[in-house]
Structure formats: C-alpha cells, structure tokens
Design a protein around this motif. Structure first.
Motif, PDB file in Angstrom:
ATOM      1  N   PRO A 110       0.816  -1.217   0.000  1.00 62.35           N
ATOM      2  CA  PRO A 110       0.000   0.000   0.000  1.00 62.35           C
ATOM      3  C   PRO A 110       0.846   1.263   0.000  1.00 62.35           C
ATOM      4  O   PRO A 110       0.468   2.267  -0.612  1.00 62.35           O
ATOM      5  N   CYS A 111       1.988   1.225   0.691  1.00 56.24           N
ATOM      6  CA  CYS A 111       2.866   2.395   0.720  1.00 56.24           C
ATOM      7  C   CYS A 111       3.436   2.674  -0.662  1.00 56.24           C
ATOM      8  O   CYS A 111       3.471   3.823  -1.111  1.00 56.24           O
ATOM      9  N   LEU A 112       3.890   1.633  -1.340  1.00 61.38           N
ATOM     10  CA  LEU A 112       4.402   1.813  -2.696  1.00 61.38           C
ATOM     11  C   LEU A 112       3.317   2.362  -3.611  1.00 61.38           C
ATOM     12  O   LEU A 112       3.572   3.241  -4.441  1.00 61.38           O
ATOM     13  N   ALA A 113       2.107   1.848  -3.461  1.00 61.83           N
ATOM     14  CA  ALA A 113       0.998   2.326  -4.289  1.00 61.83           C
ATOM     15  C   ALA A 113       0.717   3.798  -4.017  1.00 61.83           C
ATOM     16  O   ALA A 113       0.401   4.568  -4.927  1.00 61.83           O
ATOM     17  N   SER A 114       0.834   4.228  -2.745  1.00 62.94           N
ATOM     18  CA  SER A 114       0.574   5.625  -2.418  1.00 62.94           C
ATOM     19  C   SER A 114       1.614   6.561  -3.020  1.00 62.94           C
ATOM     20  O   SER A 114       1.352   7.757  -3.165  1.00 62.94           O
ATOM     21  N   HIS A 115       2.787   6.036  -3.365  1.00 55.59           N
ATOM     22  CA  HIS A 115       3.828   6.829  -4.018  1.00 55.59           C
ATOM     23  C   HIS A 115       3.745   6.725  -5.540  1.00 55.59           C
ATOM     24  O   HIS A 115       4.670   7.133  -6.244  1.00 55.59           O
ATOM     25  N   GLY A 116       2.634   6.170  -6.051  1.00 58.23           N
ATOM     26  CA  GLY A 116       2.430   6.113  -7.495  1.00 58.23           C
ATOM     27  C   GLY A 116       3.155   4.989  -8.199  1.00 58.23           C
ATOM     28  O   GLY A 116       3.262   4.993  -9.430  1.00 58.23           O
ATOM     29  N   ILE A 117       3.661   4.023  -7.435  1.00 62.22           N
ATOM     30  CA  ILE A 117       4.394   2.914  -8.049  1.00 62.22           C
ATOM     31  C   ILE A 117       3.410   1.832  -8.484  1.00 62.22           C
ATOM     32  O   ILE A 117       2.524   1.430  -7.722  1.00 62.22           O
ATOM     33  N   VAL A 118       3.558   1.375  -9.715  1.00 67.30           N
ATOM     34  CA  VAL A 118       2.730   0.319 -10.283  1.00 67.30           C
ATOM     35  C   VAL A 118       3.632  -0.683 -10.979  1.00 67.30           C
ATOM     36  O   VAL A 118       4.845  -0.491 -11.079  1.00 67.30           O
ATOM     37  N   VAL A 119       3.032  -1.753 -11.477  1.00 70.74           N
ATOM     38  CA  VAL A 119       3.779  -2.753 -12.248  1.00 70.74           C
ATOM     39  C   VAL A 119       3.463  -2.549 -13.725  1.00 70.74           C
ATOM     40  O   VAL A 119       2.295  -2.639 -14.140  1.00 70.74           O
ATOM     41  N   ALA A 120       4.499  -2.235 -14.504  1.00 69.19           N
ATOM     42  CA  ALA A 120       4.332  -2.092 -15.950  1.00 69.19           C
ATOM     43  C   ALA A 120       4.457  -3.469 -16.595  1.00 69.19           C
ATOM     44  O   ALA A 120       5.388  -4.223 -16.295  1.00 69.19           O
ATOM     45  N   VAL A 121       3.534  -3.781 -17.476  1.00 72.44           N
ATOM     46  CA  VAL A 121       3.447  -5.124 -18.047  1.00 72.44           C
ATOM     47  C   VAL A 121       3.463  -5.039 -19.571  1.00 72.44           C
ATOM     48  O   VAL A 121       2.749  -4.224 -20.161  1.00 72.44           O
ATOM     49  N   THR A 122       4.284  -5.880 -20.187  1.00 71.81           N
ATOM     50  CA  THR A 122       4.270  -6.076 -21.633  1.00 71.81           C
ATOM     51  C   THR A 122       3.690  -7.452 -21.893  1.00 71.81           C
ATOM     52  O   THR A 122       4.165  -8.442 -21.326  1.00 71.81           O
ATOM     53  N   TYR A 123       2.689  -7.533 -22.765  1.00 72.19           N
ATOM     54  CA  TYR A 123       1.938  -8.789 -22.869  1.00 72.19           C
ATOM     55  C   TYR A 123       1.248  -8.920 -24.225  1.00 72.19           C
ATOM     56  O   TYR A 123       1.143  -7.964 -24.988  1.00 72.19           O
ATOM     57  N   GLN A 124       0.777 -10.139 -24.488  1.00 74.56           N
ATOM     58  CA  GLN A 124      -0.136 -10.417 -25.577  1.00 74.56           C
ATOM     59  C   GLN A 124      -1.500 -10.700 -24.970  1.00 74.56           C
ATOM     60  O   GLN A 124      -1.618 -11.551 -24.080  1.00 74.56           O
ATOM     61  N   PRO A 125      -2.540  -9.999 -25.400  1.00 72.98           N
ATOM     62  CA  PRO A 125      -3.865 -10.225 -24.805  1.00 72.98           C
ATOM     63  C   PRO A 125      -4.421 -11.593 -25.166  1.00 72.98           C
ATOM     64  O   PRO A 125      -4.020 -12.216 -26.158  1.00 72.98           O
ATOM     65  N   THR A 126      -5.355 -12.038 -24.361  1.00 76.72           N
ATOM     66  CA  THR A 126      -5.974 -13.339 -24.594  1.00 76.72           C
ATOM     67  C   THR A 126      -6.657 -13.407 -25.951  1.00 76.72           C
ATOM     68  O   THR A 126      -6.736 -14.478 -26.564  1.00 76.72           O
ATOM     69  N   SER A 127      -7.133 -12.268 -26.447  1.00 72.53           N
ATOM     70  CA  SER A 127      -7.823 -12.241 -27.743  1.00 72.53           C
ATOM     71  C   SER A 127      -6.903 -12.594 -28.901  1.00 72.53           C
ATOM     72  O   SER A 127      -7.383 -12.888 -29.999  1.00 72.53           O
ATOM     73  N   ARG A 128      -5.598 -12.585 -28.678  1.00 69.49           N
ATOM     74  CA  ARG A 128      -4.653 -12.921 -29.752  1.00 69.49           C
ATOM     75  C   ARG A 128      -4.378 -14.423 -29.840  1.00 69.49           C
ATOM     76  O   ARG A 128      -3.607 -14.856 -30.697  1.00 69.49           O
ATOM     77  N   TYR A 129      -5.000 -15.201 -28.975  1.00 72.51           N
ATOM     78  CA  TYR A 129      -4.703 -16.634 -28.945  1.00 72.51           C
ATOM     79  C   TYR A 129      -4.949 -17.286 -30.307  1.00 72.51           C
ATOM     80  O   TYR A 129      -4.057 -17.935 -30.873  1.00 72.51           O
ATOM     81  N   TRP A 130      -6.154 -17.110 -30.853  1.00 70.51           N
ATOM     82  CA  TRP A 130      -6.471 -17.777 -32.116  1.00 70.51           C
ATOM     83  C   TRP A 130      -5.738 -17.166 -33.306  1.00 70.51           C
ATOM     84  O   TRP A 130      -5.289 -17.917 -34.188  1.00 70.51           O
ATOM     85  N   PRO A 131      -5.560 -15.841 -33.395  1.00 72.83           N
ATOM     86  CA  PRO A 131      -4.722 -15.318 -34.478  1.00 72.83           C
ATOM     87  C   PRO A 131      -3.303 -15.887 -34.465  1.00 72.83           C
ATOM     88  O   PRO A 131      -2.739 -16.202 -35.522  1.00 72.83           O
ATOM     89  N   ILE A 132      -2.731 -16.041 -33.269  1.00 71.49           N
ATOM     90  CA  ILE A 132      -1.382 -16.618 -33.194  1.00 71.49           C
ATOM     91  C   ILE A 132      -1.423 -18.096 -33.566  1.00 71.49           C
ATOM     92  O   ILE A 132      -0.519 -18.599 -34.256  1.00 71.49           O
ATOM     93  N   GLN A 133      -2.455 -18.805 -33.123  1.00 73.96           N
ATOM     94  CA  GLN A 133      -2.596 -20.215 -33.512  1.00 73.96           C
ATOM     95  C   GLN A 133      -2.653 -20.363 -35.031  1.00 73.96           C
ATOM     96  O   GLN A 133      -1.941 -21.192 -35.617  1.00 73.96           O
ATOM     97  N   TRP A 134      -3.508 -19.568 -35.668  1.00 74.23           N
ATOM     98  CA  TRP A 134      -3.654 -19.666 -37.124  1.00 74.23           C
ATOM     99  C   TRP A 134      -2.378 -19.269 -37.844  1.00 74.23           C
ATOM    100  O   TRP A 134      -1.976 -19.911 -38.834  1.00 74.23           O
ATOM    101  N   THR A 135      -1.717 -18.227 -37.372  1.00 72.56           N
ATOM    102  CA  THR A 135      -0.497 -17.761 -38.036  1.00 72.56           C
ATOM    103  C   THR A 135       0.614 -18.794 -37.924  1.00 72.56           C
ATOM    104  O   THR A 135       1.299 -19.104 -38.906  1.00 72.56           O
ATOM    105  N   GLU A 136       0.808 -19.333 -36.730  1.00 75.79           N
ATOM    106  CA  GLU A 136       1.859 -20.330 -36.563  1.00 75.79           C
ATOM    107  C   GLU A 136       1.550 -21.598 -37.348  1.00 75.79           C
ATOM    108  O   GLU A 136       2.449 -22.205 -37.951  1.00 75.79           O
ATOM    109  N   THR A 137       0.287 -22.001 -37.350  1.00 77.71           N
ATOM    110  CA  THR A 137      -0.097 -23.165 -38.152  1.00 77.71           C
ATOM    111  C   THR A 137       0.201 -22.920 -39.626  1.00 77.71           C
ATOM    112  O   THR A 137       0.702 -23.811 -40.327  1.00 77.71           O
ATOM    113  N   GLY A 138      -0.102 -21.710 -40.106  1.00 82.95           N
ATOM    114  CA  GLY A 138       0.190 -21.381 -41.500  1.00 82.95           C
ATOM    115  C   GLY A 138       1.668 -21.458 -41.818  1.00 82.95           C
ATOM    116  O   GLY A 138       2.059 -21.909 -42.909  1.00 82.95           O
ATOM    117  N   ILE A 139       2.513 -21.026 -40.886  1.00 82.00           N
ATOM    118  CA  ILE A 139       3.969 -21.102 -41.097  1.00 82.00           C
ATOM    119  C   ILE A 139       4.402 -22.554 -41.248  1.00 82.00           C
ATOM    120  O   ILE A 139       5.161 -22.910 -42.158  1.00 82.00           O
TER     121      ILE A 139
END
Length: 344
Positions: free
Chosen positions: A294-323
C-alpha cells in the motif's frame, strides 16, 4: 496406387488407431468425473470476486491421478508429430533405397512423381488426422482444468495452463495440424536426401526438436506487436517480489487481473512517470514486503506489463499453423521434384 499405399501403410495405421483408442478410453473414463467436479465447484456461475478462490479450491481437490493423465495427454499430443516424422516420414523413401525396392516401384506404369504424390497425400493426411484427433480428445478432457487455472491466482497445475503456456499452446487448438504436417514432410525430405533410414530418422528428430524450441522462443513472441499496461499494487499483491538491503526491491507478475490467461512477456515496477524503480521510497522500507505494497501504491508505483492479450490466442494459432503448413508444402514440393526429376 492409393490401395497399394494403404496396404503398405496398414500396420502403422492399425498401431496409430490402437493408440488413439487407448487414449480415448483413458480420457473417457476420467473425463466425465472431472467435468462433474468442475460443475460442482461453482466456478461456472461465479462472480469475478469469488472465481479465483473457487478455481484454486477446485485445482487443490484434484487427485494425483488427474495430474498424471494431464501430463500424459500433453506428452502424447506434443510427441506425436515427432514420432510420425521419425517412424512414418523418414523411412518412406529411405527404406526403398536401402532394400532396393525402388527399382521395382519406379518402373511400373505409375510414374515416380505420382508414386511420391500419393505417398505424401495418404500418409500426410493420416498424420494430421491422428495428431489432431489426439489434440481434440485432450482439449475436451483438459478444458475444466484450463479454465480453472486461468482464474486461480498463482496457479501452476502442474506445469501451468495459461493458453499461451509453452506446453499448453502446443497441445491445443489447430497448431498440432501444422506440427504433424511439418514433422512428416521433414522426415520424408531427410529420407530422400540421405537414402538411409536410421540416419534419416536421427536427422529428422534433431531438426524437428530444434525447430520446436526455436519457434516458441524466437518466432511466436514476434508474430504480433505486444501491448502494454499497468497493474496497481494492493496489500494482497500475489506477484513475484524481492526485497534486499537498503530498500532495494523488484516486482513482477505472471498474470493480469484484467485479462486472465494473457501472455506476459515482462513486468517491472515503475513510478508515476513510467520510469523503472528499483529502490523503495524511504517511508516504505519495511521488514515485511507485503505491508509495503500500500505504501508503494501511495507513491504512485505500479507494475508495468508487456503482454499479448488473450484475444490474440487464435490469431497466433492460425499464423503459426500457416507457417508450419507452408514449410511442409515446401518440403513436400522438394520431395516431389527430387524423386520425379533428379533421383536415378
């Protein structure tokens, strides 16, 4: 020619169907009870605030037998394309050369090109059917575990069931089709070039394993641009946290609360300006890492995340299958050309 190919392929086909039947019986014997446990857990109708605990309770209630079946299922689906490439693909042409039967097979009324085309088509389709059959059966059986693991905080049953998890991704969806086609044609191409069954089988296994390691690490993460977000800190922060001397610390997460199942590439603590932070503010230095959230949060500290959203699951499946299918088509074309035009 198709009938002759089937007769020659009959022992492998019977073995594959028997293995598929045993696999289906195993999953059919345990699947209904697993689904019943999932329905009784209350996960299906839960509200977002209670889903995590219900999912965790469901996973904890599963006995060791389900863990064993879970791991056997993943192993069966992932290893099937490699086994097909090694034992079906590599000997297909190489054994003809070793035994000398190519002299008889290629002087009949059927041309070498047609002989190769029929072999590739019949055995290639059989390879795809067997592998995808295993994948569909396993996907049906493991669906309750996968859904619960995506909702449970810190879930690791037993190897992780995020949709993008290395083993889970390879064993589900349509990518096994691409793996099977690639494994089979890779084996045939190795046999065409080496002309000896055992060396061709070894080369097929090594190359297939190398590709299966390289694609998830170097290709799959770059198929689509990653997205970025932040996750706030709470008193019950469930991510990875390390606190050292002098207030040095690091934070990371393996799941996004807003997107269960998202593929996390990286995560780190940042301040309100988006700059990485590795030392706690003096006011937040505390022997208990949990109390400092809570103290870290009060100082504006957050966790920055780089990710692929769940909605990309099937596009990635299809693309990799195509390769993989494109690679399989290139290898099949090479075999067709080599046998029909170049081999004596």
């Amino acid at each position: 020619m198709t009938w002759l190919t089937w007769r020659q392929f009959r022992p492998q086909a019977v073995s594959a169907l028997a293995a598929l039947a045993v696999f289906a019986i195993l999953l059919g014997a345990t699947g209904p009870h697993l689904a019943s446990m999932y329905r009784g857990s209350g996960i299906a109708g839960c509200r977002s605030g209670a889903c995590g605990q219900l999912a965790a309770n469901f996973l904890l209630a599963l006995s060791g037998a389900y863990t064993v079946v879970f791991m056997l299922g993943i192993a069966a689906v992932i290893l099937a394309p490699a086994v097909i490439g090694v034992f079906w693909g590599a000997p297909l042409v190489a054994r003809e050369f070793e035994t000398g039967t190519f002299r008889l097979a290629w002087i009949q009324s059927i041309t070498r090109s047609r002989w190769m085309a029929v072999k590739l088509a019949v055995l290639g389709l059989a390879s795809i059917a067997v592998t995808e059959g295993l994948s569909l059966l396993y996907g049906w059986w493991a669906a309750p575990i996968g859904q619960a693991a995506r909702l449970a905080p810190g879930s690791n049953f037993p190897l992780g069931m995020s949709p993008f998890g290395l083993l889970a991704f390879d064993a589900h969806g349509i990518v096994p089709v691409g793996y099977a086609a690639f494994g089979f044609t890779l084996g045939v191409a190795a046999g065409v070039l080496i002309r000896r069954a055992l060396p061709a089988m070894a080369v097929t296994l090594v190359i297939f394993a190398a590709v299966q390691v390289a694609v998830p690490l170097a290709v799959r993460p770059n198929l689509f641009p990653a997205e970025h977000t932040t996750q706030s800190l709470t008193a019950n922060f469930s991510g990875q946290q390390q606190v050292g001397r002098g207030g040095a610390f690091s934070l990371g997460i393996d799941r996004l609360d807003s997107q269960p199942g998202a593929w996390i590439f990286s995560s780190q603590a940042v301040n309100a300006a988006g700059q990485p932070v590795s030392v706690m503010p003096a006011a937040c230095v505390n022997p208990s890492a949990g109390d400092s959230m809570p103290c870290l949060a009060s100082h504006g500290i957050v966790v920055a995340v780089t990710y692929q959203p769940t909605s990309r699951y099937w596009p990635i499946q299809w693309t990799e299958t195509g390769i993989y299918l494109a690679l399989a088509a290139l290898l099949a074309g090479f075999c067709y050309w080599r046998v029909g035009r170049r081999l004596p």
